[in-house]
Motif scaffolding. Structure first.
Motif, PDB file in Angstrom:
ATOM      1  N   PHE A 511       0.869  -1.202   0.014  1.00 50.44           N
ATOM      2  CA  PHE A 511       0.047  -0.101   0.106  1.00 50.44           C
ATOM      3  C   PHE A 511       0.933   1.349   0.036  1.00 50.44           C
ATOM      4  CE2 PHE A 511      -3.648  -2.773   1.478  1.00 50.44           C
ATOM      5  CZ  PHE A 511      -4.556  -2.352   0.754  1.00 50.44           C
ATOM      6  N   LYS A 512       1.935   1.297   0.548  1.00 53.58           N
ATOM      7  CA  LYS A 512       2.895   2.288   0.763  1.00 53.58           C
ATOM      8  C   LYS A 512       3.457   2.624  -0.549  1.00 53.58           C
ATOM      9  CE  LYS A 512       5.199   5.542   2.473  1.00 53.58           C
ATOM     10  NZ  LYS A 512       4.452   6.779   3.229  1.00 53.58           N
ATOM     11  N   CYS A 513       3.947   1.535  -1.363  1.00 51.16           N
ATOM     12  CA  CYS A 513       4.509   1.803  -2.680  1.00 51.16           C
ATOM     13  C   CYS A 513       3.451   2.387  -3.653  1.00 51.16           C
ATOM     14  CB  CYS A 513       4.843   0.488  -2.989  1.00 51.16           C
ATOM     15  SG  CYS A 513       6.480  -0.201  -2.373  1.00 51.16           S
ATOM     16  N   GLU A 514       2.152   1.758  -3.517  1.00 46.55           N
ATOM     17  CA  GLU A 514       1.323   2.453  -4.402  1.00 46.55           C
ATOM     18  C   GLU A 514       0.708   3.730  -3.997  1.00 46.55           C
ATOM     19  OE1 GLU A 514      -2.187  -0.398  -3.765  1.00 46.55           O
ATOM     20  OE2 GLU A 514      -1.503  -1.863  -5.124  1.00 46.55           O
ATOM     21  N   ASP A 564      11.361   8.260 -12.564  1.00 42.01           N
ATOM     22  CA  ASP A 564      12.295   6.888 -12.122  1.00 42.01           C
ATOM     23  C   ASP A 564      11.703   6.469 -10.827  1.00 42.01           C
ATOM     24  OD1 ASP A 564      13.522   7.260 -14.460  1.00 42.01           O
ATOM     25  OD2 ASP A 564      15.308   8.025 -13.340  1.00 42.01           O
ATOM     26  N   TYR A 565      11.620   7.219 -10.025  1.00 42.34           N
ATOM     27  CA  TYR A 565      11.053   6.914  -8.451  1.00 42.34           C
ATOM     28  C   TYR A 565       9.757   6.207  -8.626  1.00 42.34           C
ATOM     29  CZ  TYR A 565       9.416   7.192  -3.874  1.00 42.34           C
ATOM     30  OH  TYR A 565       8.838   6.978  -2.485  1.00 42.34           O
ATOM     31  N   GLY A 566       8.777   6.776  -9.323  1.00 38.26           N
ATOM     32  CA  GLY A 566       7.469   6.184  -9.646  1.00 38.26           C
ATOM     33  C   GLY A 566       7.598   4.839 -10.387  1.00 38.26           C
ATOM     34  N   ARG A 567       8.381   4.736 -11.561  1.00 43.28           N
ATOM     35  CA  ARG A 567       8.656   3.286 -12.047  1.00 43.28           C
ATOM     36  C   ARG A 567       9.149   2.509 -10.895  1.00 43.28           C
ATOM     37  NH1 ARG A 567       7.102   1.909 -17.040  1.00 43.28           N
ATOM     38  NH2 ARG A 567       9.087   0.716 -17.328  1.00 43.28           N
ATOM     39  N   GLN A 568      10.423   2.709 -10.117  1.00 41.83           N
ATOM     40  CA  GLN A 568      10.736   1.677  -9.277  1.00 41.83           C
ATOM     41  C   GLN A 568       9.570   1.164  -8.141  1.00 41.83           C
ATOM     42  OE1 GLN A 568      14.028   3.665  -7.451  1.00 41.83           O
ATOM     43  NE2 GLN A 568      15.482   3.810  -9.305  1.00 41.83           N
ATOM     44  N   LEU A 569       8.737   2.150  -7.590  1.00 43.10           N
ATOM     45  CA  LEU A 569       7.667   1.926  -6.835  1.00 43.10           C
ATOM     46  C   LEU A 569       6.835   0.843  -7.512  1.00 43.10           C
ATOM     47  CD1 LEU A 569       6.944   5.300  -5.114  1.00 43.10           C
ATOM     48  CD2 LEU A 569       8.165   3.292  -4.053  1.00 43.10           C
ATOM     49  N   LEU A 570       6.314   1.114  -8.785  1.00 39.88           N
ATOM     50  CA  LEU A 570       5.444   0.264  -9.413  1.00 39.88           C
ATOM     51  C   LEU A 570       5.959  -1.146  -9.884  1.00 39.88           C
ATOM     52  CD1 LEU A 570       3.898   2.747 -11.926  1.00 39.88           C
ATOM     53  CD2 LEU A 570       3.057   1.543  -9.951  1.00 39.88           C
ATOM     54  N   GLN A 571       7.563  -1.252  -9.893  1.00 39.07           N
ATOM     55  CA  GLN A 571       8.204  -2.636 -10.117  1.00 39.07           C
ATOM     56  C   GLN A 571       8.096  -3.022  -8.719  1.00 39.07           C
ATOM     57  OE1 GLN A 571      11.910  -1.691 -11.740  1.00 39.07           O
ATOM     58  NE2 GLN A 571      11.240  -1.313 -13.662  1.00 39.07           N
ATOM     59  N   ALA A 572       8.079  -2.524  -7.648  1.00 34.10           N
ATOM     60  CA  ALA A 572       8.049  -3.045  -6.228  1.00 34.10           C
ATOM     61  C   ALA A 572       6.833  -3.741  -5.975  1.00 34.10           C
ATOM     62  CB  ALA A 572       8.400  -2.053  -5.267  1.00 34.10           C
ATOM     63  N   THR A 573       5.744  -2.991  -6.348  1.00 35.00           N
ATOM     64  CA  THR A 573       4.277  -3.465  -6.238  1.00 35.00           C
ATOM     65  C   THR A 573       4.144  -4.573  -6.985  1.00 35.00           C
ATOM     66  OG1 THR A 573       3.608  -2.112  -8.097  1.00 35.00           O
ATOM     67  CG2 THR A 573       3.253  -0.961  -5.728  1.00 35.00           C
ATOM     68  N   THR A 584      -3.010  -5.751  -8.202  1.00 35.49           N
ATOM     69  CA  THR A 584      -2.810  -4.658  -7.543  1.00 35.49           C
ATOM     70  C   THR A 584      -3.445  -3.513  -8.755  1.00 35.49           C
ATOM     71  OG1 THR A 584      -1.155  -2.612  -7.101  1.00 35.49           O
ATOM     72  CG2 THR A 584      -0.605  -4.363  -8.940  1.00 35.49           C
ATOM     73  N   ARG A 585      -4.018  -2.125  -8.524  1.00 34.26           N
ATOM     74  CA  ARG A 585      -4.433  -1.085  -9.186  1.00 34.26           C
ATOM     75  C   ARG A 585      -3.438  -0.567  -9.993  1.00 34.26           C
ATOM     76  NH1 ARG A 585      -6.747  -0.549  -4.275  1.00 34.26           N
ATOM     77  NH2 ARG A 585      -5.510   1.334  -3.883  1.00 34.26           N
ATOM     78  N   SER A 586      -1.927  -0.594  -9.517  1.00 32.44           N
ATOM     79  CA  SER A 586      -1.082   0.246 -10.356  1.00 32.44           C
ATOM     80  C   SER A 586      -0.929  -0.312 -11.656  1.00 32.44           C
ATOM     81  CB  SER A 586       0.080   0.071  -9.447  1.00 32.44           C
ATOM     82  OG  SER A 586      -0.005   0.859  -8.253  1.00 32.44           O
ATOM     83  N   SER A 587      -0.891  -1.709 -11.957  1.00 36.34           N
ATOM     84  CA  SER A 587      -0.605  -2.270 -13.214  1.00 36.34           C
ATOM     85  C   SER A 587      -1.547  -1.929 -14.134  1.00 36.34           C
ATOM     86  CB  SER A 587      -0.555  -3.629 -13.228  1.00 36.34           C
ATOM     87  OG  SER A 587      -1.759  -4.122 -12.598  1.00 36.34           O
ATOM     88  N   GLY A 588      -2.680  -1.477 -13.871  1.00 35.48           N
ATOM     89  CA  GLY A 588      -3.926  -1.018 -14.796  1.00 35.48           C
ATOM     90  C   GLY A 588      -4.214   0.329 -15.098  1.00 35.48           C
ATOM     91  N   ASP A 589      -3.763   0.928 -13.801  1.00 37.52           N
ATOM     92  CA  ASP A 589      -4.214   2.530 -13.723  1.00 37.52           C
ATOM     93  C   ASP A 589      -2.918   3.273 -13.680  1.00 37.52           C
ATOM     94  OD1 ASP A 589      -5.488   4.818 -13.570  1.00 37.52           O
ATOM     95  OD2 ASP A 589      -6.147   4.384 -11.705  1.00 37.52           O
ATOM     96  N   THR A 590      -2.251   3.427 -12.697  1.00 36.34           N
ATOM     97  CA  THR A 590      -0.801   3.910 -12.262  1.00 36.34           C
ATOM     98  C   THR A 590       0.105   4.184 -13.461  1.00 36.34           C
ATOM     99  OG1 THR A 590      -1.751   3.418  -9.906  1.00 36.34           O
ATOM    100  CG2 THR A 590       0.495   4.736 -10.334  1.00 36.34           C
ATOM    101  N   LEU A 591       0.442   2.976 -13.910  1.00 37.02           N
ATOM    102  CA  LEU A 591       1.563   2.796 -14.853  1.00 37.02           C
ATOM    103  C   LEU A 591       1.179   3.655 -16.081  1.00 37.02           C
ATOM    104  CD1 LEU A 591       4.555   1.827 -15.357  1.00 37.02           C
ATOM    105  CD2 LEU A 591       3.417  -0.079 -16.225  1.00 37.02           C
TER     106      LEU A 591
END
Length: 755
Positions: A511-514, A564-573, A584-591
């Protein structure tokens, strides 16, 4: 003193009317004064006669022998009633009356008296009758012997006298009766002393309470002595002894004293008799009660306790055992209350008992105390065991409920909405685990206490059957088995808590990464918004434009780091979701959002950098042509071309990859930036015109010089001197023109810097 035949109680209503009274006053012959106060109402002669009979029965014969002085107060009555009363005295007390004083009114009887003269009837009446007014009554009786009704100083309260008379008669009656009864009881005890089994309760209860009668007598005697009811006899007259009211003839103090002495003597004998009988009876009762208490405690009481050795296997069973024990305690409490009472009775008897009685009482007391203390110790030991058992079972039940709650929490799916709720659940899980650990520690402590109470429980005497050792051993094994079971359950829960803790920590990190990835998208959007809205100016000169270009590169670096920080966080999620086996919602929306914003920012930043580079080239070329004295037209044309290109670039929008367009800043901001470029172009154009004028002027000067040289050659040496003078003047003019051109250049350069 003569016996009273009529009691005041029997004629109390008549005496209260105060038809006649003995005030205590005496005449000059020491005879008593009898006062008959006649009222305006009709006086009953029967009641007056009864009153006189009662009053005349009070004095002794010796006092009666001195005679009475009768005062008939007729001031408020009629003459015929007064005459009737005087004649009645002849029939009631003719021998005791010495003198009759009729107190007349001041005005009314003068004529009627002549029809009846009492002094002429003295021989027939047997006493002297005088008719006198109230103020002249002191001729026959001293003022101190008269009441205030006749102007005297003698105090008399009829109600007080009547109350004292009632008390005296009551005391005399009760004390006489009580003396007879006590005498019979005391004498009968001598005959029945050999019969110890015979009950004498009825004989030991007199009709009146001796203490009450004695108290009444003492109060009466004290009152008599205080009011000096007993006075010395003596002659009357002015020189006679002092008068004492209510003399012994009226209320006999010696009789009261004699009755009190006799009553005290008989009552003392009666008390001793009762004490001896009570002591014998009390000793027998105490012995019987002691044996009754000892028999029950050593028999049924002990058997009840011996059958209660279990501790139960649950809280409910322990409560049932406690209730049964309380019933046993209740039964023992009744016998312990008897023990306390018996102990107090024995202590009281020991303080005043004889030697043989003391030995017997001490033996009974010791036997009773030993048995009671032993039984009380057994009860207390059993109570301690039951209390410890209830504490153990209660803690076991609470710990079991805590473990069930923890296990239910561990078995439930974890589907929190955000990281804060996961942190809260994790904190709750840790608190429950700590509570379980504290409960298990408390269970061990209470289990040890229970086993200690069972081992230290008082034992029964050797001659009595002890409880089977196997039952106590079973209790110990049950306690140990319960503690081991709770330890195993707690260990299993701890293992599950470790797994759940790791999972929840990963979820918190997810959740923190997202959240941080979304924050990076927002930051990048804010940077793009700031770039498009505020990064519009191009600088007023090359130095400022170069500074803005450096800042732009740093601004782009910040955006690149954010991306770059956002990309690293999404990879961690993605890694955490694979570990937790969840989506996770990041794979379909945040990225996609992050990539879209970054592409828009990249295009906008590239366009901004190209504009700044064009502006830098423009300002550099413009400053160069404005600062040089001789400039090629090609350089001026190059500056004009770059300026127009820059102005055209300012009017063009930024085209994003998705086809949308966006302008830098507002139209006013763009117009302001273009205005600065145009001003610089105007300065360049002015420089172009200035250079053209200077070139034409220089050509004209050269032609004039050639003509002058030819003229000098023709005119000779003098003309050459003139030419030289003219050249000098022309040189001065040229210097002035150059100074003017230099001044114009400085003004143009200053205007350029201001722009």
């Amino acid at each position: 003193m003569s016996n009273v035949t009529v009691e005041a109680t029997n004629m109390l209503p008549i005496l209260k009317k105060k038809l006649a009274f003995l005030s205590g006053g005496k005449d000059r012959r020491s005879g008593l004064i009898l006062t008959i106060p006649l009222s305006s109402d009709q006086t009953s002669m029967e009641e007056l006669s009864a009153t006189l009979d009662y009053l005349l029965s009070i004095p002794s014969d010796k006092c009666k022998a001195r005679g009475f002085t009768v005062i008939v107060d007729g001031r408020k009555s009629q003459w015929n009633i007064v005459k009737t009363v005087v004649l009645m005295l002849q029939n009631v007390i003719p021998a005791e009356v010495s003198l009759v004083c009729v107190v007349k009114p001041d005005e009314f009887w003068d004529k009627k008296v002549t029809h009846f003269c009492f002094w002429k009837e003295k021989d027939r009446l047997g006493f002297e009758v005088i008719l006198v007014s109230a103020n002249k009554l002191t001729r026959y009786i001293e003022p101190c012997q008269l009441t205030d009704d006749f102007g005297g100083s003698l105090d008399y309260d009829h109600n007080d006298w009547l109350n004292k008379r009632l008390v005296f008669e009551k005391f005399t009656k009760e004390s006489t009766s009580l003396l007879d009864e006590l005498s019979i009881i005391n004498d009968s005890d001598k005959n029945s002393a050999v019969d110890k089994e015979k009950s004498a309760d009825c004989a030991l209860l007199p009709s009146f309470d001796p203490e009450t009668v004695l108290q009444t007598g003492h109060e009466l005697l004290s009152e008599l002595q205080q009011r000096r009811f007993n006075g010395s006899e003596g002659g009357g007259g002015q020189g006679g002894p002092a008068w004492c009211p209510m003399e012994e003839e009226l209320l006999a103090q010696p009789q009261v004293m004699k009755l009190l002495d006799s009553l005290r003597e008989q009552y003392t004998r009666y008390q001793e008799l009762c004490r001896q009988r009570n002591k014998r009876t009390q000793l027998d009762e105490i012995h019987a009660k002691v044996m009754q208490v000892v028999t029950w405690l050593q028999g049924p009481g002990s058997e009840l306790l011996k059958t209660q050795q279990a501790i139960g296997d649950s809280m409910r069973a322990a409560q049932a055992l406690q209730q049964k024990h309380e019933e046993i305690e209740s039964q023992h409490s009744e016998w312990f209350a008897v023990y306390v009472e018996l102990n107090q009775q024995i202590a009281a008897l020991l303080s005043a008992g004889e030697e043989e009685e003391v030995v017997e009482l001490k033996a009974l007391q010791q036997q009773l105390s030993d048995v009671c203390y032993q039984q009380a110790a057994q009860l207390e030991g059993r109570q301690n065991v039951l209390q410890a058992a209830q504490g153990f079972h209660s803690t076991t039940q609470e710990l079991s409920q805590l473990l069930d709650g923890l296990l239910g929490m561990l078995c439930a799916d974890v589907a929190p909405a955000d990281g804060a709720s996961i942190q809260q659940n994790l904190k709750l899980l840790e608190e429950k685990l700590q509570t379980v650990e504290a409960g298990l520690a408390s269970l061990r402590q209470k289990g040890a206490l229970l086993m200690e109470q069972m081992c230290t429980q008082p034992s029964w005497p050797l001659e009595e059957t002890e409880s089977p050792p196997g039952e106590q051993q079973d209790n110990v094994q049950h306690i140990q088995a319960v503690m081991e079971e709770m330890q195993l359950r707690k260990q299993r829960c701890e293992d599950m808590v470790d797994v759940r803790r790791l999972k929840m920590l990963q979820m918190v990190q997810l959740f923190k990464c997202e959240e941080d990835a979304l924050q990076a998208v927002e930051w990048l959007g804010e940077l793009l918004d700031a770039l498009l809205k505020t990064h519009v100016r191009l600088g007023d000169d090359s130095q400022e434009t170069r500074t803005m270009l450096d800042k732009h590169r740093k601004f782009v670096d910040v955006a690149q780091s954010t991306y770059d920080y956002g990309r690293q966080l999404l990879q961690a999620t993605v890694v955490l979701c694979q570990s937790l086996r969840c989506t996770t919602r990041s794979s379909g929306d945040t990225l996609p959002r992050l990539n879209r914003v970054w592409k828009q920012f990249s295009v906008s930043a590239e366009e901004r950098q190209q504009r700044l580079e064009l502006a830098l080239n423009f300002h550099t070329a413009a400053e160069r042509v404005l600062q040089q004295e001789r400039v090629d037209p090609e350089s001026l044309d190059e500056v004009d071309s770059s300026g127009k290109t820059l102005l055209d670039r300012l009017t063009m929008p930024v085209i994003f990859p998705d086809g949308t367009e966006q302008y830098f800043g507002s139209p006013s901001d763009t117009a302001a930036a273009a205005e600065g470029v145009r001003e610089r172009l105007l300065l360049v154009e002015e420089r172009r015109l200035q250079l053209q004028e200077m070139r034409l002027h220089n050509d004209e000067e050269e032609e004039e010089e050639e003509e002058e040289e030819e003229e000098e050659e023709r005119t000779g040496q003098e003309a050459r001197l003139d030419v030289i003078g003219e050249e000098l003047s022309e040189k001065e003019e040229q210097d002035e023109e150059e100074e003017e051109v230099g001044q114009q250049d400085e003004d143009l350069e200053r205007a350029t810097q201001d722009c």
